[in-house]
Design a protein around this motif. Structure first.
Motif, PDB file in Angstrom:
ATOM      1  N   ARG A 222       0.792  -1.065  -0.258  1.00 52.98           N
ATOM      2  CA  ARG A 222       0.064   0.167  -0.009  1.00 52.98           C
ATOM      3  C   ARG A 222       0.451   0.984  -0.189  1.00 52.98           C
ATOM      4  O   ARG A 222       0.465   2.099  -0.892  1.00 52.98           O
ATOM      5  N   MET A 252      -2.893  -6.300   2.536  1.00 55.66           N
ATOM      6  CA  MET A 252      -3.840  -6.576   1.896  1.00 55.66           C
ATOM      7  C   MET A 252      -4.473  -8.022   1.520  1.00 55.66           C
ATOM      8  O   MET A 252      -3.460  -8.534   1.110  1.00 55.66           O
ATOM      9  N   GLU A 256      -8.591  -7.918  -0.857  1.00 59.76           N
ATOM     10  CA  GLU A 256      -8.595  -6.649  -0.823  1.00 59.76           C
ATOM     11  C   GLU A 256      -7.486  -5.464  -1.764  1.00 59.76           C
ATOM     12  O   GLU A 256      -7.641  -4.542  -2.126  1.00 59.76           O
TER      13      GLU A 256
END
Length: 304
Positions: A222, A252, A256
């Motif tokens: 991320r 994640m 996701e």
């Protein structure tokens, strides 16, 4: 030879692997196998070593011997299945399928590059591209310097990739140098390393688009993608090692990651390198290949 002597040979072999001395490691693991031929651990380590050196048949023989000694030798079973798997699941095959779709790449940003092997595998598909390798673990510095000295289209930086320029915490085991993970928090066994953003590296080096971004970053995806936000509109392909289980508190999971990339205009078109965990054979991870969601493939919902 006593068990402790065999254990010492195996430990010395693992240290040789960490130091990049595969020939020396092979000799040590072979001695361990000769000293304790009924110990599956030596056969497993020798098989891994042979495989890294490109001796696939020798690796299969060693892993098969380990399984014949102990049918529950999970490391050997996992690697043997890997060695015998369909080549369509391997990264070079997936990259070739992507290239055949006409996906253009002018610059590759290889994050978690280790010794550069992934970029070397990608180069036949995009031989005219620039390759910039980002690796946080200083263990790989010498090999990356040697690679970039012989490859004019290759460059590297010893730093972690993240959301901004600065520093970040990092951990890795020298005896398992292909691992490692960055973290925004200090902790035992972590040390500070420089941090760069992918957009910053593109600007610093003047790297042209369209971009291929590859992430082998064990849960730190991320922040890295946040640091690449400015170049995502010029990115044609993102390859991300993605997990089914939580390998990092901020990682994640598969669903996701797909949702996160969909919000940024990308969809999965291919995959490679699936890995099943040892104790229950549950799917553990795979590499997902994300392309722009406006590609023509996604306008056709037919199977055949």
């Amino acid at each position: 030879m006593h068990n402790q002597d065999v254990a010492a040979l195996l430990a010395a072999g693992r240290s040789a692997v960490a130091a990049g001395d595969e020939a020396g490691a092979q000799a040590l693991f072979a001695r361990a196998v000769a000293a304790a031929p009924d110990d599956p651990e030596g056969h497993v380590e020798l098989g891994r070593c042979l495989n890294r050196q490109g001796d696939r048949l020798g690796a299969i023989r060693s892993m098969s011997r380990a399984v014949s000694i102990d049918p529950d030798a999970h490391a050997a079973l996992n690697r043997l299945r890997w060695l015998l798997r369909d080549e369509t699941l391997e990264t070079p095959s997936a990259l070739a399928r992507i290239q055949a779709r006409g996906v253009e790449v002018a610059s590759v940003l290889d994050v978690g590059a280790s010794d550069g092997i992934w970029s070397i595998k990608a180069r036949p598909c995009w031989p005219k591209a620039r390759y910039h390798l980002v690796e946080a673990f200083g263990h790989w510095r010498e090999k990356l310097e040697a690679l970039c000295a012989t490859e004019p289209a290759f460059s590297h930086v010893i730093a972690a990739a993240g959301a901004t320029e600065g520093e970040v915490w990092f951990s890795n085991d020298p005896e398992a140098p292909y691992g490692g993970a960055a973290s925004n928090e200090p902790g035992q066994g972590r040390w500070s390393v420089p941090q760069v953003s992918l957009a910053g590296e593109v600007a610093r080096l003047g790297l042209p688009g369209p971009y291929l971004i590859k992430l082998d970053t064990h849960g730190f995806e991320r922040p890295i993608l946040e640091g690449a936000e400015a170049i995502l509109p010029q990115t044609s392909l993102v390859v991300i090692e993605t997990y089914i289980f939580h390998v990092h508190p901020d990682a994640m999971l598969f669903h996701e990651m797909c949702a996160y990339m969909a919000e940024r205009g990308f969809r999965v078109i291919d995959m490679s390198e699936p890995l099943w965990r040892e104790h229950d054979r549950a799917l553990w991870q795979m590499d997902l290949f994300f392309v722009r969601d406006d590609r023509p493939e996604f306008a056709d919902n037919r199977y055949s």
